[in-house]
Scaffold this motif. Structure first.
Motif, PDB file in Angstrom:
ATOM      1  N   TRP A  89       0.806  -1.213   0.000  1.00  0.00           N
ATOM      2  CA  TRP A  89       0.000   0.000   0.000  1.00  0.00           C
ATOM      3  C   TRP A  89       0.839   1.262   0.000  1.00  0.00           C
ATOM      4  CZ3 TRP A  89      -4.664  -0.176  -1.718  1.00  0.00           C
ATOM      5  CH2 TRP A  89      -5.358  -1.387  -1.656  1.00  0.00           C
ATOM      6  N   GLY A  90       2.115   1.161  -0.275  1.00  0.00           N
ATOM      7  CA  GLY A  90       2.946   2.340  -0.460  1.00  0.00           C
ATOM      8  C   GLY A  90       3.397   3.027   0.805  1.00  0.00           C
ATOM      9  N   ILE A  91       3.167   2.424   1.969  1.00  0.00           N
ATOM     10  CA  ILE A  91       3.592   3.053   3.220  1.00  0.00           C
ATOM     11  C   ILE A  91       5.105   2.912   3.348  1.00  0.00           C
ATOM     12  CG2 ILE A  91       3.441   2.992   5.732  1.00  0.00           C
ATOM     13  CD1 ILE A  91       0.518   2.048   5.366  1.00  0.00           C
ATOM     14  N   VAL A  92       5.781   4.045   3.334  1.00  0.00           N
ATOM     15  CA  VAL A  92       7.239   4.080   3.447  1.00  0.00           C
ATOM     16  C   VAL A  92       7.639   4.049   4.914  1.00  0.00           C
ATOM     17  CG1 VAL A  92       9.297   5.458   2.962  1.00  0.00           C
ATOM     18  CG2 VAL A  92       7.460   5.338   1.272  1.00  0.00           C
ATOM     19  N   ASP A 124       7.155   2.472  15.531  1.00  0.00           N
ATOM     20  CA  ASP A 124       6.893   2.179  14.125  1.00  0.00           C
ATOM     21  C   ASP A 124       5.560   1.434  14.030  1.00  0.00           C
ATOM     22  OD1 ASP A 124       6.723   1.207  11.540  1.00  0.00           O
ATOM     23  OD2 ASP A 124       8.819   0.614  11.439  1.00  0.00           O
ATOM     24  N   VAL A 125       4.583   2.036  13.356  1.00  0.00           N
ATOM     25  CA  VAL A 125       3.254   1.428  13.210  1.00  0.00           C
ATOM     26  C   VAL A 125       2.940   1.124  11.745  1.00  0.00           C
ATOM     27  CG1 VAL A 125       2.332   2.386  15.361  1.00  0.00           C
ATOM     28  CG2 VAL A 125       2.170   3.715  13.244  1.00  0.00           C
ATOM     29  N   SER A 126       3.962   1.038  10.928  1.00  0.00           N
ATOM     30  CA  SER A 126       3.770   0.784   9.492  1.00  0.00           C
ATOM     31  C   SER A 126       2.978  -0.489   9.248  1.00  0.00           C
ATOM     32  CB  SER A 126       5.126   0.683   8.783  1.00  0.00           C
ATOM     33  OG  SER A 126       5.877   1.849   8.981  1.00  0.00           O
ATOM     34  N   GLY A 127       3.312  -1.557   9.934  1.00  0.00           N
ATOM     35  CA  GLY A 127       2.625  -2.833   9.758  1.00  0.00           C
ATOM     36  C   GLY A 127       1.149  -2.758  10.114  1.00  0.00           C
ATOM     37  N   PHE A 128       0.834  -2.041  11.192  1.00  0.00           N
ATOM     38  CA  PHE A 128      -0.568  -1.871  11.587  1.00  0.00           C
ATOM     39  C   PHE A 128      -1.357  -1.176  10.472  1.00  0.00           C
ATOM     40  CE2 PHE A 128       1.546  -2.076  15.728  1.00  0.00           C
ATOM     41  CZ  PHE A 128       0.717  -2.944  16.434  1.00  0.00           C
ATOM     42  N   MET A 149      -5.198  -2.786   3.800  1.00  0.00           N
ATOM     43  CA  MET A 149      -5.628  -3.989   3.095  1.00  0.00           C
ATOM     44  C   MET A 149      -7.107  -4.272   3.376  1.00  0.00           C
ATOM     45  SD  MET A 149      -3.940  -7.831   3.127  1.00  0.00           S
ATOM     46  CE  MET A 149      -3.299  -7.523   4.734  1.00  0.00           C
ATOM     47  N   VAL A 150      -7.508  -4.142   4.627  1.00  0.00           N
ATOM     48  CA  VAL A 150      -8.886  -4.420   5.017  1.00  0.00           C
ATOM     49  C   VAL A 150      -9.845  -3.402   4.398  1.00  0.00           C
ATOM     50  CG1 VAL A 150     -10.466  -4.438   7.006  1.00  0.00           C
ATOM     51  CG2 VAL A 150      -8.270  -5.618   7.137  1.00  0.00           C
ATOM     52  N   HIS A 151      -9.400  -2.157   4.271  1.00  0.00           N
ATOM     53  CA  HIS A 151     -10.273  -1.079   3.800  1.00  0.00           C
ATOM     54  C   HIS A 151      -9.934  -0.623   2.383  1.00  0.00           C
ATOM     55  CE1 HIS A 151     -12.134  -0.876   7.702  1.00  0.00           C
ATOM     56  NE2 HIS A 151     -10.942  -0.885   8.250  1.00  0.00           N
ATOM     57  N   GLU A 167      -8.869  11.344   6.204  1.00  0.00           N
ATOM     58  CA  GLU A 167      -8.848  10.174   5.334  1.00  0.00           C
ATOM     59  C   GLU A 167      -7.619  10.264   4.446  1.00  0.00           C
ATOM     60  OE1 GLU A 167     -11.618   9.104   1.709  1.00  0.00           O
ATOM     61  OE2 GLU A 167     -12.626   8.647   3.601  1.00  0.00           O
ATOM     62  N   VAL A 168      -6.873   9.173   4.381  1.00  0.00           N
ATOM     63  CA  VAL A 168      -5.704   9.090   3.504  1.00  0.00           C
ATOM     64  C   VAL A 168      -5.957   7.937   2.532  1.00  0.00           C
ATOM     65  CG1 VAL A 168      -3.219   8.711   3.363  1.00  0.00           C
ATOM     66  CG2 VAL A 168      -4.165   9.949   5.324  1.00  0.00           C
ATOM     67  N   VAL A 169      -5.974   8.248   1.249  1.00  0.00           N
ATOM     68  CA  VAL A 169      -6.204   7.219   0.235  1.00  0.00           C
ATOM     69  C   VAL A 169      -4.862   6.825  -0.343  1.00  0.00           C
ATOM     70  CG1 VAL A 169      -7.346   6.650  -1.935  1.00  0.00           C
ATOM     71  CG2 VAL A 169      -8.485   8.161  -0.282  1.00  0.00           C
ATOM     72  N   LEU A 170      -4.535   5.549  -0.179  1.00  0.00           N
ATOM     73  CA  LEU A 170      -3.257   5.019  -0.629  1.00  0.00           C
ATOM     74  C   LEU A 170      -3.399   4.383  -2.003  1.00  0.00           C
ATOM     75  CD1 LEU A 170      -2.271   3.356   2.753  1.00  0.00           C
ATOM     76  CD2 LEU A 170      -1.521   5.572   1.901  1.00  0.00           C
ATOM     77  N   GLU A 171      -2.287   4.086  -2.604  1.00  0.00           N
ATOM     78  CA  GLU A 171      -2.242   3.458  -3.920  1.00  0.00           C
ATOM     79  C   GLU A 171      -1.758   2.032  -3.748  1.00  0.00           C
ATOM     80  OE1 GLU A 171      -0.657   5.706  -7.522  1.00  0.00           O
ATOM     81  OE2 GLU A 171       1.083   4.631  -6.764  1.00  0.00           O
ATOM     82  N   ASN A 172      -2.405   1.082  -4.382  1.00  0.00           N
ATOM     83  CA  ASN A 172      -1.992  -0.305  -4.303  1.00  0.00           C
ATOM     84  C   ASN A 172      -0.795  -0.511  -5.218  1.00  0.00           C
ATOM     85  OD1 ASN A 172      -1.657  -3.094  -4.409  1.00  0.00           O
ATOM     86  ND2 ASN A 172      -3.839  -3.483  -4.216  1.00  0.00           N
TER      87      ASN A 172
END
Length: 100
Positions: free
Chosen positions: A7-10, A24-28, A34-36, A89-94
């Motif tokens: 999901w592009g989280i650096v 570090d909460v990147s994994g969370f 993924m769920v949303h 709201e933050v919309v990520l890119e797959n």
């Protein structure tokens, strides 16, 4: 070359920036994305600790922030969300689907 997860989280850290503790909460957030389907929603009046299941600095509501760095459209963006925040709201890119 910098490559981000699906999901592009650096990088995503939660705490009293710039002072420790910063967790570090990147994994969370990857799991939430993924769920949303790539959308992270942070409703007003909901503590950020609700998303992570822990509070790195209890009783210091105004001192904590989530700093989210993510890649979208080949550019790294940064969102800073305070513990006291409006609906966000933050919309990520797959990134994984885009690479296929």
């Amino acid at each position: 070359e910098l490559k981000a997860p699906q999901w592009g989280i650096v990088q995503a850290t939660y705490g009293a920036h710039p002072n420790p503790p910063m967790i570090d909460v990147s994994g969370f957030l990857e799991v939430q994305a993924m769920v949303h389907n790539g959308t992270l929603k942070f409703p007003k009046n909901t503590d950020l600790s609700h998303y992570f299941g822990f509070d790195p600095l209890p009783h210091h509501r105004s001192a904590k922030n989530l700093i989210l760095r993510y890649m979208k459209g080949g550019v790294i963006h940064e969102a800073k969300i305070g513990e006291s925040h409006d609906d966000t709201e933050v919309v990520l890119e797959n990134a994984a689907a885009k690479a296929q």
